[in-house]
Write a protein that holds these residues in place. Sequence first.
Motif, PDB file in Angstrom:
ATOM      1  N   LEU A  47     -17.220  50.358   2.104  1.00 37.81           N
ATOM      2  CA  LEU A  47     -18.207  50.563   3.172  1.00 37.81           C
ATOM      3  C   LEU A  47     -18.645  49.242   3.774  1.00 37.81           C
ATOM      4  N   ALA A  48     -18.757  48.189   2.941  1.00 34.39           N
ATOM      5  CA  ALA A  48     -19.162  46.880   3.450  1.00 34.39           C
ATOM      6  C   ALA A  48     -18.087  46.298   4.356  1.00 34.39           C
ATOM      7  N   ALA A  49     -16.813  46.595   4.049  1.00 38.41           N
ATOM      8  CA  ALA A  49     -15.727  46.130   4.925  1.00 38.41           C
ATOM      9  C   ALA A  49     -15.709  46.912   6.229  1.00 38.41           C
ATOM     10  N   LEU A  50     -16.132  48.170   6.164  1.00 36.63           N
ATOM     11  CA  LEU A  50     -16.127  49.021   7.356  1.00 36.63           C
ATOM     12  C   LEU A  50     -17.289  48.684   8.283  1.00 36.63           C
ATOM     13  N   TYR A  51     -18.440  48.395   7.676  1.00 40.77           N
ATOM     14  CA  TYR A  51     -19.640  48.067   8.461  1.00 40.77           C
ATOM     15  C   TYR A  51     -20.214  46.763   7.915  1.00 40.77           C
ATOM     16  N   SER A  52     -20.098  45.699   8.692  1.00 36.13           N
ATOM     17  CA  SER A  52     -20.525  44.387   8.208  1.00 36.13           C
ATOM     18  C   SER A  52     -22.038  44.223   8.214  1.00 36.13           C
ATOM     19  N   THR A  53     -22.755  44.973   9.043  1.00 34.57           N
ATOM     20  CA  THR A  53     -24.218  44.912   9.089  1.00 34.57           C
ATOM     21  C   THR A  53     -24.769  46.330   8.996  1.00 34.57           C
ATOM     22  N   SER A  54     -26.003  46.447   8.456  1.00 33.37           N
ATOM     23  CA  SER A  54     -26.653  47.757   8.303  1.00 33.37           C
ATOM     24  C   SER A  54     -25.654  48.776   7.761  1.00 33.37           C
ATOM     25  N   THR A  55     -25.032  48.409   6.653  1.00 31.41           N
ATOM     26  CA  THR A  55     -23.899  49.172   6.126  1.00 31.41           C
ATOM     27  C   THR A  55     -24.212  50.658   5.961  1.00 31.41           C
ATOM     28  N   MET A  56     -25.215  50.963   5.142  1.00 28.84           N
ATOM     29  CA  MET A  56     -25.493  52.364   4.856  1.00 28.84           C
ATOM     30  C   MET A  56     -26.055  53.094   6.075  1.00 28.84           C
ATOM     31  N   GLU A  57     -26.866  52.408   6.878  1.00 28.62           N
ATOM     32  CA  GLU A  57     -27.452  53.053   8.051  1.00 28.62           C
ATOM     33  C   GLU A  57     -26.369  53.473   9.047  1.00 28.62           C
ATOM     34  N   GLN A  58     -25.367  52.599   9.225  1.00 28.24           N
ATOM     35  CA  GLN A  58     -24.268  52.969  10.121  1.00 28.24           C
ATOM     36  C   GLN A  58     -23.458  54.126   9.530  1.00 28.24           C
ATOM     37  N   HIS A  59     -23.321  54.138   8.223  1.00 32.34           N
ATOM     38  CA  HIS A  59     -22.621  55.251   7.570  1.00 32.34           C
ATOM     39  C   HIS A  59     -23.409  56.556   7.739  1.00 32.34           C
ATOM     40  N   HIS A  60     -24.729  56.501   7.601  1.00 32.32           N
ATOM     41  CA  HIS A  60     -25.544  57.703   7.789  1.00 32.32           C
ATOM     42  C   HIS A  60     -25.364  58.253   9.207  1.00 32.32           C
ATOM     43  N   TYR A  61     -25.347  57.367  10.170  1.00 30.20           N
ATOM     44  CA  TYR A  61     -25.171  57.824  11.562  1.00 30.20           C
ATOM     45  C   TYR A  61     -23.791  58.455  11.758  1.00 30.20           C
ATOM     46  N   ARG A  62     -22.744  57.829  11.175  1.00 33.58           N
ATOM     47  CA  ARG A  62     -21.396  58.374  11.304  1.00 33.58           C
ATOM     48  C   ARG A  62     -21.331  59.776  10.729  1.00 33.58           C
ATOM     49  N   GLN A  63     -21.956  59.961   9.582  1.00 39.67           N
ATOM     50  CA  GLN A  63     -21.951  61.278   8.953  1.00 39.67           C
ATOM     51  C   GLN A  63     -22.716  62.296   9.806  1.00 39.67           C
ATOM     52  N   THR A  64     -23.793  61.830  10.417  1.00 35.48           N
ATOM     53  CA  THR A  64     -24.577  62.721  11.291  1.00 35.48           C
ATOM     54  C   THR A  64     -23.734  63.185  12.474  1.00 35.48           C
ATOM     55  N   VAL A  65     -23.029  62.250  13.087  1.00 33.18           N
ATOM     56  CA  VAL A  65     -22.182  62.598  14.231  1.00 33.18           C
ATOM     57  C   VAL A  65     -21.055  63.534  13.789  1.00 33.18           C
ATOM     58  N   THR A  66     -20.498  63.284  12.617  1.00 37.96           N
ATOM     59  CA  THR A  66     -19.447  64.161  12.099  1.00 37.96           C
ATOM     60  C   THR A  66     -19.940  65.600  11.981  1.00 37.96           C
ATOM     61  N   ILE A  67     -21.150  65.749  11.484  1.00 44.14           N
ATOM     62  CA  ILE A  67     -21.720  67.096  11.353  1.00 44.14           C
ATOM     63  C   ILE A  67     -21.964  67.709  12.732  1.00 44.14           C
ATOM     64  N   LEU A  68     -22.523  66.932  13.634  1.00 42.95           N
ATOM     65  CA  LEU A  68     -22.818  67.459  14.981  1.00 42.95           C
ATOM     66  C   LEU A  68     -21.554  67.867  15.716  1.00 42.95           C
ATOM     67  N   HIS A  69     -20.429  67.208  15.409  1.00 41.49           N
ATOM     68  CA  HIS A  69     -19.166  67.519  16.082  1.00 41.49           C
ATOM     69  C   HIS A  69     -18.360  68.601  15.360  1.00 41.49           C
ATOM     70  N   ALA A  70     -18.812  68.983  14.181  1.00 44.01           N
ATOM     71  CA  ALA A  70     -18.102  70.039  13.455  1.00 44.01           C
ATOM     72  C   ALA A  70     -18.292  71.381  14.166  1.00 44.01           C
ATOM     73  N   GLU A  71     -17.318  72.240  13.981  1.00 44.80           N
ATOM     74  CA  GLU A  71     -17.365  73.541  14.654  1.00 44.80           C
ATOM     75  C   GLU A  71     -18.619  74.320  14.256  1.00 44.80           C
ATOM     76  N   GLY A  72     -19.324  74.821  15.262  1.00 45.74           N
ATOM     77  CA  GLY A  72     -20.507  75.633  15.024  1.00 45.74           C
ATOM     78  C   GLY A  72     -21.766  74.852  14.752  1.00 45.74           C
ATOM     79  N   HIS A  73     -21.723  73.491  14.903  1.00 45.98           N
ATOM     80  CA  HIS A  73     -22.888  72.653  14.633  1.00 45.98           C
ATOM     81  C   HIS A  73     -23.404  71.949  15.888  1.00 45.98           C
ATOM     82  N   ASP A  74     -22.871  72.283  17.036  1.00 42.96           N
ATOM     83  CA  ASP A  74     -23.243  71.589  18.277  1.00 42.96           C
ATOM     84  C   ASP A  74     -24.592  72.117  18.786  1.00 42.96           C
TER      85      ASP A  74
END
Length: 798
Positions: free
Chosen positions: A599-626
């Motif tokens: 995760l640190a290699a994927l996001y060099s700053t605000s590592t976990m916060e950027q991961h939380h946002y990515r997961q949020t967007v993933t859920i919002l884009h999942a079928e039936g979650h829009d």
Amino acid sequence: MSSPIRNLVSGSRSAGLQHFRASERWVSRVPCTITTGYQVKEFLARYPGILEEYLIENVSTEFLEGILIRKRAESRKPTDVGATSDRERSQLKLERMYTEIGIDKLARNICECSSDEEILEKIYEAAGILGAIVEAEKRSMYMTDVNNIDMYRYVPEQKSHRKHVGPMGLKLTVSAHVAFTKQSVNVADLPQDSRFPKGVGLGDDEAHHVIALPVLLETGRCLAVLEFTRSWERDPFSKREYEMAHAVLCWVASCVQKLKMNKLLKIQARLNQYLLQSARSLFDDMQNIDLLITKIMTFTKELVSADRCSLFLVDQVRKELVAEFFDEGKSSEDGTPLYTKTSQIRFSVEKGISGYVARTGLSVNIRDANSDERFNPEVDNKTGYRTQSVLCLPIHGKTGVISVMMLLNKQEERFFTEEDERSFQSFSVYSALALQYARIFNQLTHQQAKYKVAMDVLEFHIKGPDSEVQELRKDPYIPDDKIPYAFWSFDFFINDDIVPDLPKLFIKICTDIFGPKQFDLTKLCRFIITVRKNYRPVTYHNWQHGFTVAHSLWRIVKLCDNAGFDKVEKLALIFAGISHDIDHRGYNNDFFRKLQQPLAALYSTSTMEQHHYRQTVTILHAEGHDIFSSLSSEDHSRLLELIRLNILATDLSLYFGNQKFLAGLSAKGEFSFESNEHRKALSSIIMTAADLCAISKPWETQRPTIDNLYKEFYEQGDIEKRKGFKPMPMMDRLTQEEVPQQQIGFIDFICKPMYTTLSAILPETMPLLTGCLEVKERWKIVISEKETKKSTLIKSNV
């Protein structure tokens, strides 16, 4: 030997021989095999010192004077009508060379040669003409080894055109000396010249006078040596003949150099054209790495004139060489090589010549494959192909050797040269670049395919169970009598009894602010069930914490309804709050950095916060979650960006800049809801205030929350210790006694300034400031009680 002495031997043969035989002492020094006058002449020519010593000791002065008189008379006779000087004779020879013999045409022919073999043929032809011009009795041409070691006599009537005559060097033959020193020589008396103990390369005992000339290229390499000889009965080569031969040969060498340069320019032009074609292939069709590999193989074969070639890719992970294309010598109708593609052949880098090149990064040039122990003849035995010479070369990339090129059997030559290696080295740089980018592109394509598959799997597993969604959809609204009284204040605390009703309470929050028609109820139910599922069961940063933050944000937005936030900004606050710690692992950002987690290699700053946002967007884009599908595209994009900024604001490292900015505006009375910049900064502070709202809860509920928080801290500290790192004091369970001081310090340094600024801009949030100050006082009481207890214990012990 001087002319008078030579004429003494040849002009007064009977008298000289009679005197020579008169002395038993001199006769004893003559080899017994000398039986004829010719052999006497040859012996005296090779050993003139014996003749001189004999004449001085045994011949009268009158006899010698008579011979000298006859010799002078002979030298005054005209030798050639119309040519009374060396200069005039040389001029006649030059004219004949250009008219009758046509060496100018021969020079032009050299420049038109298409192969090295043709060049050697033309040089040998020029040697014949030049030998006739200087009136040599014999001529020879020697080729030098490209590695400057051995010499070969050029024999055009033989199929191989070569005959090994020995190494280059000093104290050997005339040609070996010239090839080594790269300087011409004019030897007047070969037997008496100590520089050439082995005579001439031909082994010709009659050679007495020698001119040897090197054919030099611009690079300094000696391509060949031309050797012209006369016997002792002839005059030595004159200085003018030597200079004329040298000048003509320099002209021939210039023609050869021009041809070499033309060939080099043609190769460079082909190389440039190939690079352009490769670049087009690389960017137009990067997925077709097979086409790129066959292009590299084809061009390399042409570049070094190889009969067969193979290209092996290096698998760095498995330490193996991989080949898919094989050259069986087939060609298309237009002459383009055809390669057979089979299933992958893999073998260890520890095996064979190609394995050696892959391991060491060094080139291997083998002239005789069957005499080299590294060569494996099994393939030849199976296919019937005869491997003679091998050139195996590495293609270097950023990480080392990325592929190995093996070339077999130099065409028209016996082996590959250093020039072949240099040509490939230039080409290999571009081949490496093309292969590297093609490989990266294919890996990227492969990773994208894997990502899509992973996303399909993830989407299936992150979705809340349909049974839970349907159950919530049947009864989505919680009755008012089941809503805790504290729910309507900042003091709300989640106990075990209320946990099952949290999804309904979140729906209550949404309908309370945005009304019952803002969302598709089924999608909203599915969304909140999925969000709940994606929080991990850690002790503090779990689903209950996410809901608590969303609740605090709801209270701020509700109480400050007239503050100036529009609907999109309110949506961004509430939904960022409920999602802000999705998939939290119980560790802070520094933990991922220190332990070099992915995760640190994927996001060099605000590592976990950027991961939380990515997961949020993933859920919002999942079928039936829009759940935001009713928004316009412009509002939808703005909402996602605000959610991102709000979630990132929960990184405490970003808090200080926002706090300083807002505190300055507040102190000067310059804050304005009309300013987008001011509202974004305020939203960031609100997110931090809600994230830390546990510090403002009533003492009876705040203390259990702190206990859960420190459990999580200590788990991280224990891991860091095992990994050899020293944890922060608040994460070291050995400092548990310092928790009250740590909490007071945290309130003074973070919470108090933050809630002070927030309440100054939004007075409705004053309960948060009041609550944290009350908690601070309670921590002081804890410290005081501990000190009192400690003092009492000391007194009792005394």
